[in-house]
Design a protein around this motif. Structure first.
Motif, PDB file in Angstrom:
ATOM      1  N   ILE A 102       0.838  -1.356  -0.056  1.00  0.00           N
ATOM      2  CA  ILE A 102      -0.015  -0.019  -0.056  1.00  0.00           C
ATOM      3  C   ILE A 102       0.838   1.373   0.064  1.00  0.00           C
ATOM      4  CG2 ILE A 102      -2.037   1.151   1.281  1.00  0.00           C
ATOM      5  CD1 ILE A 102      -2.634  -1.485   2.417  1.00  0.00           C
ATOM      6  N   LEU A 103       1.941   0.942   1.016  1.00  0.00           N
ATOM      7  CA  LEU A 103       3.137   2.334   0.923  1.00  0.00           C
ATOM      8  C   LEU A 103       3.460   2.577  -0.455  1.00  0.00           C
ATOM      9  CD1 LEU A 103       5.440   3.151   3.654  1.00  0.00           C
ATOM     10  CD2 LEU A 103       6.300   3.103   1.216  1.00  0.00           C
ATOM     11  N   ILE A 104       3.793   1.459  -1.340  1.00  0.00           N
ATOM     12  CA  ILE A 104       4.499   1.764  -2.539  1.00  0.00           C
ATOM     13  C   ILE A 104       3.419   2.228  -3.729  1.00  0.00           C
ATOM     14  CG2 ILE A 104       5.299   0.509  -4.561  1.00  0.00           C
ATOM     15  CD1 ILE A 104       7.356   0.953  -2.318  1.00  0.00           C
ATOM     16  N   THR A 587      14.029  -0.724 -13.458  1.00  0.00           N
ATOM     17  CA  THR A 587      14.811   0.023 -14.460  1.00  0.00           C
ATOM     18  C   THR A 587      14.414   0.207 -15.708  1.00  0.00           C
ATOM     19  OG1 THR A 587      16.437  -0.978 -12.774  1.00  0.00           O
ATOM     20  CG2 THR A 587      17.499   0.118 -14.752  1.00  0.00           C
ATOM     21  N   LEU A 588      14.215  -0.878 -16.369  1.00  0.00           N
ATOM     22  CA  LEU A 588      13.774  -1.029 -17.658  1.00  0.00           C
ATOM     23  C   LEU A 588      12.381  -0.302 -18.082  1.00  0.00           C
ATOM     24  CD1 LEU A 588      14.165  -4.784 -18.650  1.00  0.00           C
ATOM     25  CD2 LEU A 588      15.167  -2.778 -19.634  1.00  0.00           C
ATOM     26  N   LEU A 589      11.476  -0.037 -17.127  1.00  0.00           N
ATOM     27  CA  LEU A 589      10.267   0.764 -17.493  1.00  0.00           C
ATOM     28  C   LEU A 589      10.530   1.956 -17.947  1.00  0.00           C
ATOM     29  CD1 LEU A 589       7.169  -0.298 -17.449  1.00  0.00           C
ATOM     30  CD2 LEU A 589       6.946   0.878 -15.268  1.00  0.00           C
ATOM     31  N   LEU A 608       3.411   1.820 -12.782  1.00  0.00           N
ATOM     32  CA  LEU A 608       3.798   1.183 -11.680  1.00  0.00           C
ATOM     33  C   LEU A 608       2.587   1.070 -11.069  1.00  0.00           C
ATOM     34  CD1 LEU A 608       7.014   2.945 -11.045  1.00  0.00           C
ATOM     35  CD2 LEU A 608       7.056   0.704 -11.542  1.00  0.00           C
ATOM     36  N   LEU A 609       1.800   2.158 -11.132  1.00  0.00           N
ATOM     37  CA  LEU A 609       0.449   1.863 -10.281  1.00  0.00           C
ATOM     38  C   LEU A 609      -0.581   0.888 -10.564  1.00  0.00           C
ATOM     39  CD1 LEU A 609      -1.486   3.354  -8.187  1.00  0.00           C
ATOM     40  CD2 LEU A 609      -2.208   4.801  -9.919  1.00  0.00           C
TER      41      LEU A 609
END
Length: 625
Positions: A102-104, A587-589, A608-609
């Motif tokens: 959740i923090l991420i 790193t790739l994204l 990412l979300l």
């Protein structure tokens, strides 16, 4: 005396902004126990929304007090609804997920807001034209403007209004009931979802009010202003007691006063005209003891408890930190492919591959701390910096051979780990997080202000290593060096994970009190994990410094620590293949999204979300989690 009064005025204004944001942190944490790292960017978004509204209505309302107040009201409403939307879309689906996930997700939401404003403004400072006049009055020789008086008064009025709302109204009582026990509140007929949405609306609205007032007072806005302000407000919330509304108000005002007086004192001593940002452990005098922590039993020796069973006689499932046979086969195939990559790739591909390998090492090191021992470390980049600066200082200023700097960096990391870890690892959860965050900022500020570290410019001309008389000066050399370091790190992590100390980490991660009940020395076990992670990061730092031949404090910011943590959580905490995958994806994204141009940060943040919402336990989760 006049200087004292001037600093009091400055501190009250700054502290009132901190307090408004800290209130949102405390409200959200008190209700759903979430560290909402997007809150600082909600403050920033509120400022920009207010600026847009003021621009639209200035034609008939003007840009004076009437226009600013109308912009503030509409911004509070709009950003309050934005907060509700973020809670509904990003946080509500994650309620059953691990807390770090959740923090991420909150971090990803923060990146979405930040990247959106960046794309809209192009990274420019935007002028906030507010014609508030220069009227005021004097207290001695100190002039207090009407703007300062109104802004502080409005902030205090909002804080008092919130306290009365929470303590006197039906919805306020519902908030307190949900904060105490969400399930019991639901059984009593309270609409928990509505209460949480209301909490986000109020918290986001207060942050927006702070953003509009800050824009009107300072006269400009920037897309990155929310990150710094959010960190300081988070610190204020913890100082005052996170989850406490009066504490958040007091913590914000206290932090503003401390910053004002500390800046004034340092400016007088140094005789320079610059603003020194004071963050970190200097602001945490109240965090050296966790009142909820109980004395640790000193029963059986830590190294012998791995064979113990629980008091009921039920065997704990045997932890398997390594991979199964199929995973090992995949790993060997990937290793062979990675070893052959330089033979068929160009320099750009190797640079990206080297950075992937670097983050794999860092994520594996942090996984020992977060994934194995269950500690929330928000300052991990500090140990990365210790290794890099050890190599940089010793090679550039003392003429050391690079290979001799590696053991020095390891010793320095161990000492730093023990100094920080020994007194603070008795803390738990969010208090430990704020102390580690403070440590990371202290290391960066020290590096920025010492002559031996090169100050803000950093160090250049760091010696590159030589092996058997052959200098490592090509990107392929460092690619293989980091590949070897990844393999060694995996071997160390698997070996320690399968040992008795690894089992002790597992017990502490799942239940500290139960671990103490069977004789595990919790502080010693956690310190072992903390120092192990520090050593891994320091070794990576030395090799990074040699590859780059130049380092600066901006390479080791809080954002760097968050990105490393993101790789661990995204891949799957406690699972080595998952952590490796998470580091590679992280790193790739951004490279994959390069074609998006100025929208690349926004597209990356949205991706990412989406990944966190679709895979809340990580891309390759630990089955024991």
């Amino acid at each position: 005396m006049d200087m004292f009064l001037q600093q009091v005025v400055n501190g009250l204004i700054t502290g009132s902004f901190y307090a408004l944001i800290a209130l949102g942190y405390s409200m959200v944490f008190g209700v759903i126990k979430l560290l909402n790292f997007a809150h600082g960017d909600i403050y920033m978004t509120g400022g920009f929304v207010g600026l847009g509204i003021l621009t639209v209505i200035s034609g008939f309302a003007g840009s004076g007090w009437l226009g600013v107040m109308l912009a503030l009201v509409f911004s509070v409403l709009a950003v309050g609804l934005l907060g509700v939307f973020i809670e509904r879309v990003a946080y509500r689906p994650m309620r059953g997920a691990p807390r770090l996930s959740i923090l991420i997700t909150a971090l990803a939401a923060s990146m979405v807001l930040n990247s959106s404003i960046l794309a809209l403004t192009g990274g420019r400072h935007e002028a906030f034209y507010a014609d508030l006049g220069f009227a005021g009055f004097f207290v001695g020789d100190v002039r207090i403007t009407l703007t300062q008086f109104v802004l502080v008064g409005l902030s205090i009025a909002l804080m008092i209004g919130l306290e009365l709302f929470v303590s006197r109204t039906l919805y306020g009582k519902a908030m307190r009931a949900v904060a105490i026990d969400m399930n019991a509140a639901r059984l009593m007929g309270i609409d928990v979802d509505r209460v949480i949405s209301l909490t986000f609306f109020i918290g986001s609205g207060l942050a927006a009010a702070g953003g509009v007032m800050a824009g009107a007072y300072y006269g400009s806005l920037h897309f990155f202003m929310g990150f710094t302000m959010g960190l300081k407000a988070f610190t204020a919330a913890v100082i005052g007691g996170i989850g406490s509304i009066p504490g958040a108000m007091l913590g914000g005002i206290l932090l503003g006063l401390l910053e004002a007086f500390s800046s004034s004192l340092l400016l007088c001593q140094l005789g320079v005209e610059r603003r020194l940002r004071l963050r970190g452990a200097d602001r945490f005098p109240g965090l050296q003891a966790d009142r909820s922590a109980r004395a640790k039993p000193r029963g059986a020796r830590m190294m012998n408890v791995a064979e113990e069973t629980t008091q009921e006689g039920t065997k704990e499932p045997a932890p398997t930190f390594g991979a199964d046979r199929r995973t090992a086969q995949i790993g060997v195939a990937l290793l062979i492919s990675a070893a052959l990559l330089p033979l068929v790739s160009n320099s750009y591909t190797l640079e990206v591959g080297t950075m992937i390998l670097l983050y794999m090492v860092l994520c594996l090191g942090l996984n020992v701390v977060v994934g194995y021992a269950g500690l929330l470390d928000l300052g991990y980049a500090a140990f990365f910096a210790v290794g890099a600066y050890s190599a940089g200082i010793l090679t550039t200023q003392f003429g050391f051979n690079f290979w001799l700097t590696v053991p020095v960096a390891i010793v320095a990391a161990c000492i730093a780990g023990v100094i920080i870890g020994a007194p603070t690892l008795r803390l738990r959860s969010d208090y430990l997080a704020i102390v580690t965050l403070g440590f990371g900022e202290i290391v960066r500020i020290i590096a920025r202000n010492l002559e031996v570290t090169g100050g803000a410019s950093g160090l250049i001309g760091i010696q590159r290593p030589s092996l058997f008389g052959y200098e490592l000066n090509h990107v392929a050399h460092y690619y293989y060096a980091f590949l070897i370091l990844v393999v060694l790190t995996i071997f160390v992590c698997v070996s320690i994970g399968r040992s008795r100390i690894g089992r002790a980490w597992l017990y502490v991660r799942y239940d500290e009190d139960a671990a103490a009940g069977i004789g595990i020395n919790r502080v010693a076990v956690k310190l072992y994990a903390y120092v192990t992670g520090a050593v891994i990061a320091s070794i990576a730092g030395t090799l990074y410094a040699a590859k780059m031949t130049a380092i600066s404090p901006e390479s080791f910011t809080f954002m760097q620590s968050l990105l490393i943590l993101l790789g661990v959580v995204l891949g799957g905490m406690g699972k080595i293949p998952g952590v490796i995958l998470g580091a590679a994806v992280m790193t790739l994204l951004p490279e994959i999204m390069r074609e998006a141009g100025t929208y690349r940060p926004l597209v990356t943040a949205l991706a990412l979300l989406a990944l966190m919402l679709l895979r809340p336990h990580g891309l390759w989760p630990d089955r024991r989690a």
